[in-house]
Design a protein around this motif. Structure first.
Motif: not given
Length: 335
Positions: A198-199, A213-218
């Motif tokens: 995230r940071p 969860p979109a951030m994890g997939m990215i």
């Protein structure tokens, strides 16, 4: 819009190809109805009863250019060939596959025998010399018409076959990594990854809510690209786009986060050379590592600047689905 552009380009190419082919037909570029004057030389006296015998095809350069109406395209002094008898008794001349032919003979070869790449034709009005070591004749080729349209059609079929082959080859990879991503999501690994990255990714994707969860997939998509795992990056990128679509209040318009993800994938930031390149070059990959690193960092900077810069322009801000903070509303409704 992109489909219309591709359709327009295809139509334009077909129109130009048809116009060129009609010009060839009207101008009789390939002299379909006329035999080419040739001279044949034999190492041994000509034997009319032999099923096949070696010969050398000799083309007079001046007569060749006048026959086809070309300013250049000088033929070789001689071409190795085979003279053979057909079922109806008509002699047929077949040139060796390695023969380097001038235009338009190379086009005639490609159009009449695209698989074997061999030029062949029937002999007419054959006149044998008294000693049987030479002959003059007219070499008649199969008719050649609509060459460029045929080339476009063949290319379209071949590329369609390649596309199907690639798609089938990716099915297993997509199923494997999408399954792994689902297991990771159910096990909570994705949410742990979100907190970890995230940071770093938050400034690039400010529209994505916390712990989405979109951030994890990215992150998985970018990690696969960084380590040269192109096939693994594809399913993670598709899954990331699906997650971003759940945050999109206007399904027909891409959000800034979608544009940024696409830009990052186009830049294809890599710290490790692609597996295919390593397999081809082996240890010599070390020689191209720093050029790859320099190029990928440069493309990454350009991609981020372009995505962020265009997103700030009034024209693009007006079409941004999240211009009024509607992502929060969508997440609230889903919650």
């Amino acid at each position: 819009m992109l489909n219309y552009i591709w359709a327009g380009l295809i139509i334009v190419s077909l129109v130009f190809a048809l116009a060129s082919d009609l010009g060839d037909v009207v101008g009789d570029t390939y002299r379909n109805a006329d035999p080419l004057p040739v001279r044949l030389e034999f190492e041994r006296p000509f034997d009319a009863d032999a099923p096949r015998q070696p010969a050398r095809l000799v083309l007079d350069p001046l007569a060749f250019r006048q026959f086809y109406g070309v300013a250049d395209g000088t033929p070789a002094p001689a071409y190795d060939a085979t003279l053979r008898a057909t079922a109806d008794g008509t002699p047929e001349l077949v040139l060796d596959a390695e023969a380097e032919l001038p235009a338009p003979l190379d086009v005639i070869r490609d159009a009449t025998n695209p698989r074997d790449q061999i030029l062949q034709g029937t002999l007419q009005s054959v006149t044998i010399s008294p000693d049987g070591t030479a002959a003059t004749a007219g070499l008649q080729f199969a008719p050649v018409r609509f060459v460029k349209l045929g080339a476009i059609t063949t290319a379209a079929i071949d590329l369609a076959e390649v596309a199907v082959t690639i798609a089938i080859g990716l099915v297993g990879v997509l199923v494997l990594f999408l399954g792994l991503s689902k297991i990771a999501e159910d096990a909570g690994i994705i949410y742990g990854l979100v907190k970890l990255v995230r940071p770093v990714l938050r400034p690039l994707f400010p529209d994505i809510p916390r712990d989405h969860p979109a951030m994890g997939m990215i992150a998985l998509n970018l990690a696969a690209n960084v380590f040269g795992l192109g096939n693994a990056a594809t399913p993670f990128g598709i899954k990331a786009m699906e997650e971003l679509q759940t945050l999109n209040p206007e399904p027909d318009t891409a959000t800034d986060s979608m544009a940024m993800l696409l830009a990052l994938n186009t830049a294809s930031v890599q710290l490790i050379p692609p597996i295919t390149l390593i397999a081809i070059l082996g240890i010599e990959t070390n020689n191209v590592y720093f050029p790859i690193l320099f190029t990928t960092v440069g493309s990454l900077i350009v991609a981020i600047v372009a995505a962020k810069g265009l997103g700030r322009l009034r024209r693009y801000r007006a079409t941004d689905p999240n211009r009024d903070g509607r992502t929060v509303a969508v997440v609230a409704e889903e919650g």
